[in-house]
Design an enzyme around this catalytic site. Structure first.
Site, PDB file in Angstrom:
ATOM      1  CG  HIS A 216      -1.903  -1.000   1.408  1.00 25.44           C
ATOM      2  ND1 HIS A 216      -2.032  -1.775   2.542  1.00 25.44           N
ATOM      3  CD2 HIS A 216      -2.886  -1.411   0.557  1.00 25.44           C
ATOM      4  CE1 HIS A 216      -3.055  -2.610   2.392  1.00 25.44           C
ATOM      5  NE2 HIS A 216      -3.584  -2.420   1.197  1.00 25.44           N
TER       6      HIS A 216
ATOM      7  NE  ARG B 107      -3.127  -7.407  -4.060  1.00 25.99           N
ATOM      8  CZ  ARG B 107      -3.834  -7.791  -3.021  1.00 25.99           C
ATOM      9  NH1 ARG B 107      -3.242  -7.987  -1.866  1.00 25.99           N
ATOM     10  NH2 ARG B 107      -5.126  -7.997  -3.105  1.00 25.99           N
TER      11      ARG B 107
END
Ligand code: PNS
Length: 162
Positions: A17, A90
């Site tokens: 993050h 991702r």
């Protein structure tokens, strides 16, 4: 002023993050990290703990603010005057749900654009759940989460819900 919202659960924030956030913050005047207050989803860390961890972890990022929200993300983004929503991607498995969310958000607020950013390869398989599981099972989470989160995870280790 170009303002973006980076929303999520951040339960807890990971280095994946933070990598997205750091890179996003170079392209916007201000980025608000917005933690969802979700009564339907049982979180491990309280919203206040998550705000605290994120605030500490983003101390050096001058144009990043930490906040929490409830209700619809687009309502929150509009209220803040944000023109953009940032989401990290991702593996391919993220795509379906992100695609759906971005399209619905655009349907509800066509002036707010969702920007997707690819994760760094180092964090491609990292998630908050995995970091919690590794910590619970006595593994080393160094390099996966910021030091403040490591400390919080250690403090809570042993609890069933971790
Ligand atoms: O970190 P997460 O759990 O993947 O984040 C998901 C989040 C918070 C971005 C998403 O659930 C959200 O925006 N929730 C707020 C409610 C909302 O706006 N729902 C409509 C999205 S189509």
């Amino acid at each position: 002023m170009k303002l973006a919202v980076y929303p999520g659960s951040f339960d807890p924030v990971t280095n994946g993050h933070l990598d997205i956030l750091k890179r996003a913050s170079r392209h916007f005047d201000k980025v608000i990290v917005a933690i969802l207050r979700n009564p339907e989803k049982k979180a491990f860390f309280s919203v206040e703990e998550r705000v605290g961890m994120l605030t500490a972890a983003t101390k050096s990022m001058r144009n990043v603010l930490v906040d929490s929200f409830d209700g619809l993300l687009v309502h929150y983004a509009k209220k803040k005057g944000a023109a953009a929503i940032i989401r990290g991607l991702r593996a391919v498995s993220d795509f379906d749900v992100e695609f759906q969310m971005a399209l619905f958000n655009r349907r509800m607020a066509e002036n707010i654009e969702t920007f997707f950013m690819m994760t760094d390869y180092k964090y491609a398989y990292l998630s908050s759940s995995l970091a919690k599981q590794i910590a619970r099972l006595g593994g080393d989470v160094r390099g996966l989460v910021p030091p403040i989160v490591e400390r919080y995870l250690k403090k809570k280790k042993g609890r069933k819900s971790l």
